[in-house]
Design an enzyme around this catalytic site. Structure first.
Site, PDB file in Angstrom:
ATOM      1  N   CYS A 153      68.349  38.319  45.860  1.00  0.00           N
ATOM      2  CA  CYS A 153      67.915  38.697  44.517  1.00  0.00           C
ATOM      3  C   CYS A 153      66.408  38.543  44.376  1.00  0.00           C
ATOM      4  O   CYS A 153      65.751  37.858  45.176  1.00  0.00           O
ATOM      5  CB  CYS A 153      68.572  37.795  43.461  1.00  0.00           C
ATOM      6  N   ASP A 187      24.785  47.953  38.698  1.00  0.00           N
ATOM      7  CA  ASP A 187      25.274  49.043  37.848  1.00  0.00           C
ATOM      8  C   ASP A 187      24.721  48.886  36.434  1.00  0.00           C
ATOM      9  O   ASP A 187      24.709  47.775  35.867  1.00  0.00           O
ATOM     10  CB  ASP A 187      26.801  49.015  37.825  1.00  0.00           C
TER      11      ASP A 187
END
Length: 493
Positions: free
Chosen positions: A34, A443
């Site tokens: 599971c 940037d």
């Protein structure tokens, strides 16, 4: 993580979905495996054992739980956060390399012998490349069985099985149901036959670890979309795909607990690869809790994270395509970059049919661009040189960008090309190579955001301050970019 028994037990007992895909719980009494968040009553601790992969569970003789469907868990976030051999191998296996080229092809791409690759994967994942690829074939088969009306023989070969017998045996072994029983259960459970009503279209859900903030993710993809290759239509980001066996179109829509995905493929053998590339594009295997917890340790970043947690890094389905687009976007606006890219697509792209929208072409690959006339490009001469040199290196193989790339080596090769500075190299590392620690301190948007927040504004000082954000600086970039009121930061209307 599967070796930390106490931690795994706590995750299972609390049904913590954050750990789905990190490990799998195998129950010794029922022989079922599971996901940690399985809704069933947790087994007794003495009956639990833990494995690092679904393939390892299957190899040990466990079958998939019918309630939690562990084969549909998000992938382990480790493979996207690392650049070592095992992580690169897992990314390539997810992209179908073993099915197309075999284990020798995988080993060749990574620069190792088959024995070395098998030993490393078995040591870390409890299964070798063939078992891992087999588990993925089983998952692909289940998707095709449950979402299409394809005859089972076509499903078998589309999923990558060599014979009908191996297909039937694997499905029964993994899911404890025959292929026909799987299809019947799916139709009774959902009553959804969309895949059957629309020939050639496969509808499925792409799971992710919560939280997921779709604003900058889909906003960025939509705002930078290249006309003809990408579009935002009816609440979905759509784009064309160049795939190993043919062409495709992906339609991706954000939902509260999943991404709705519709795939139109000319060859169903490309399904697994198309799903893998869509997940990579949207960074769906990330662990947002780990990322955000680290970034929250900076008191200047914490308010941004708390306001809109779960930001992902928008990536690409084709690293070479993105590298070309990064060069076209140097020192120009988003709109100008889209215009330049659209001209390349019209002149050199491969036409594609799209009955549902306005997609017209595949983005041209390096081979198609290798013969382009630099004088036909409406770019400064220096950028023409940058573009043609990049395309030539990609076309002749001297520069390789992809899931198997070593991030540091790729950076070094990019820096060696004319016109490649830190911004271009790092944005390629971030969005094309998937380095979660890629950083763009120079940037303009980053510097504006830093100044507004009281962070150091110079690249050197910001880089020094950002050392505390590692290894998640690419995610910090998303949070900082999102302070600007730019279309890339908003989910399109």
């Amino acid at each position: 993580m599967h070796t930390d028994t106490e931690r795994c037990v706590r995750a299972v007992q609390s049904k913590d979905a954050r750990f789905d895909g990190w490990f799998f719980t195998a129950v010794l009494t029922t022989r079922i495996y599971c996901r940690p968040s399985c809704p069933a009553v947790p087994p007794k601790v003495q009956n639990m054992t833990f494995y690092p992969s679904a393939a390892a569970c299957q190899q040990a003789g466990f079958r998939a739980c019918k309630r939690c469907r562990p084969d549909t868990s998000p992938g382990s976030p480790e493979w996207n956060a690392r650049a070592d051999t095992v992580a690169r191998a897992m990314r390539l296996i997810g992209d179908g390399v073993v099915d197309r080229e075999g284990v020798p092809g995988l080993a060749t791409r990574l620069g190792y012998s088959t024995r070395q690759i098998e030993r490393q994967l078995n040591a870390e994942l409890g299964a070798g490349p063939l078992a891992l690829a087999r588990a993925q074939r089983a998952q692909t088969a289940r998707v095709l069985i449950e979402t299409t009306a394809l005859p089972m023989a076509e499903v078998a070969f589309a999923a990558g099985f060599a014979s009908i017998r191996s297909f039937n045996d694997t499905v029964r072994e993994v899911f404890a149901l025959t292929p026909g029983e799987l299809r019947t259960r799916a139709s009774r459970r959902t009553g959804d036959d969309r895949g059957i009503r629309t020939p050639g279209v496969i509808s499925l859900r792409l799971p992710f670890r919560a939280p997921l903030n779709p604003d900058n993710l889909f906003g960025h993809l939509a705002a930078t979309a290249v006309p003809g290759v990408e579009e935002w239509r009816d609440g979905a980001y759509r784009r064309t795909l160049r795939l190993p066996h043919g062409q495709g179109i992906a339609s991706l829509s954000p939902r509260p607990d999943h991404i709705a995905c519709r795939l139109s493929l000319t060859d169903s053998r490309d399904l697994r690869i198309a799903i893998s590339r869509c997940r990579w594009l949207l960074d769906l295997d990330a662990d947002p809790v780990a990322v955000d917890d680290q970034l929250r340790t900076d008191p200047l970043l914490a308010p941004l994270v708390d306001k809109a947690p779960g930001r992902r890094v928008p990536r690409t389905v084709d690293a070479a395509e993105f590298a070309v687009r990064a060069v076209l976007g140097q020192q120009v606006s988003t709109a100008a970059a889209r215009t330049h890219a659209a001209r390349l697509v019209t002149a050199h792209g491969e036409p594609i049919e799209d009955p549902e929208g306005g997609l017209t072409h595949l983005f041209p690959n390096p081979a198609a661009l290798a013969g382009l006339d630099p004088e036909a490009l409406a770019l400064p001469r220096s950028r023409r040189t940058t573009l043609t040199t990049l395309v030539g290196a990609l076309a002749d193989g001297s520069l390789r960008l992809g899931l198997d790339s070593d991030w540091d080596e790729a950076r070094a090769r990019l820096f060696a090309l004319p016109g490649f500075g830190p911004w271009t190299v790092e944005v390629i590392a971030m969005r094309a190579l998937g380095d979660p620690d890629a950083f763009l301190p120079g940037d303009l948007g980053m510097r504006r955001a830093a100044a507004d927040l009281g962070l150091p504004a110079t690249p050197a000082a910001l880089t020094a301050h950002a050392a505390a954000w590692r290894p998640w600086r690419a995610y910090a970039v998303q949070y900082l970019w999102a302070t600007d009121d730019h279309p890339i930061n908003h989910l399109p209307a």
